[in-house]
Write a protein that holds these residues in place. Sequence first.
Motif, PDB file in Angstrom:
ATOM      1  N   ASP A 171     -64.975  43.123   9.535  1.00 16.81           N
ATOM      2  CA  ASP A 171     -65.051  42.171  10.622  1.00 16.81           C
ATOM      3  C   ASP A 171     -65.175  40.662   9.927  1.00 16.81           C
ATOM      4  O   ASP A 171     -65.097  39.688  10.478  1.00 16.81           O
ATOM      5  CB  ASP A 171     -66.209  41.964  11.772  1.00 16.81           C
ATOM      6  CG  ASP A 171     -67.659  42.600  10.971  1.00 16.81           C
ATOM      7  OD1 ASP A 171     -67.594  43.585  10.407  1.00 16.81           O
ATOM      8  OD2 ASP A 171     -68.384  42.161  11.356  1.00 16.81           O
ATOM      9  N   THR A 203     -68.753  46.841  14.546  1.00 23.26           N
ATOM     10  CA  THR A 203     -67.699  47.001  15.401  1.00 23.26           C
ATOM     11  C   THR A 203     -67.187  48.287  15.528  1.00 23.26           C
ATOM     12  O   THR A 203     -66.808  48.621  16.526  1.00 23.26           O
ATOM     13  CB  THR A 203     -66.569  46.171  15.097  1.00 23.26           C
ATOM     14  OG1 THR A 203     -65.654  46.603  14.107  1.00 23.26           O
ATOM     15  CG2 THR A 203     -67.090  44.769  14.892  1.00 23.26           C
ATOM     16  N   GLN A 205     -64.968  49.620  13.972  1.00 23.59           N
ATOM     17  CA  GLN A 205     -63.622  49.998  12.993  1.00 23.59           C
ATOM     18  C   GLN A 205     -63.556  50.859  12.122  1.00 23.59           C
ATOM     19  O   GLN A 205     -64.546  50.800  10.991  1.00 23.59           O
ATOM     20  CB  GLN A 205     -63.283  48.699  12.507  1.00 23.59           C
ATOM     21  CG  GLN A 205     -61.929  48.469  11.911  1.00 23.59           C
ATOM     22  CD  GLN A 205     -61.802  47.120  11.161  1.00 23.59           C
ATOM     23  OE1 GLN A 205     -61.982  46.125  11.379  1.00 23.59           O
ATOM     24  NE2 GLN A 205     -60.604  47.372  10.083  1.00 23.59           N
TER      25      GLN A 205
END
Lengths: 234, 116
Positions: A171, A203, A205
């Motif tokens: 991020d 996050t 991800q």
Amino acid sequence: MSDAVRLIEVKEEIHADNERVAQGLRSQLAQKKTFLLNLMSSPGAGKTRTILKTIDALRDRFRFGVLEADIDSTVDAELVAARGISVVQLRTGGFCHLDASMVAKGLAALDLDVLDVVVIENVGNLVCPAEFDTGAARNVMILSVPEGDDKPLKYPLMFTVSDVLLVNKMDYLGLSDFDLKAMRERVLRLNPRIQIFEISAKTGQGFDQWAAWLSREASSFIGPVSGILRDIRP
Amino acid sequence: MHELQITERILDIVLKHALGQDVTKVVRIHLRIGALSDLEDEWIQHYFDYLSRGTVAENAQLAIRRAPAVLCCLSCSCSFEVTREELGRARCPECGEPGLELVAGREYLIENMEVL
């Protein structure tokens, strides 16, 4: 007595003792069907957060334990324990890494019969932990985006001993000049077999792919039968 | 950073090999350390001087030889030496491929020792 200099052949590897202990640990863990993962990175790369997020993702499939190694604090262990995860704090007392004997001591404090996966959070350091076999089945390292894409050039050994590289804090990528392609090339030239996952422990991800890898590796180590039979959670 | 621990191992191994060999003094210890090691030779010697006091290895000189890193090409299987700085940048000198595996450069070997 002669005062002539004589030569005594030694031919002994300095790390041989540690490697013997590490091998012993590996066979013990194979018998216990406990998958040991050694997680290494520099300080602040996101080891603890990555461990917590990984456990969140796989809690329904495996029973986790954590060995927290720190030079002198219990901060990380408290975070892990707060989630109800079995955790042992290893204070290395100034040591810059964990060796197999220290890991063996930590594991002795965990009930391996009720654990499928134990994650070692090694001392935050990209140099020394790379030199010591901990007895783990797999080595995983984290490089976080703010650390820079030149780290494979500065700390080559760490990248050569790792089975997986987690590129964390993705991020942050847009805020930095981190060159993902150059980093990948450098890493693959040191270790063409390494698996690279781009993640963000903040996050979430990339956690699907990373968790899928871990799940596959742990399942094949533990064995499919025991995975089904051992569904009683502590 | 962990020079002390490594040096303790060196001394243990040296004393073990000196035992029963009618050794009055260890003069020099030959070590072969891989190019990927980050340990400082100077500090290993400092720690050794301290740890070996009162043993037959007191005042022994550590002769450290750095062993090169060796890469093996995954495409054509040729192997070649590189310096530490070339790691992560190297390509196979034969076929130009970047897929290279490290086959040497991590060793920590006590080769032999000169004794009186």
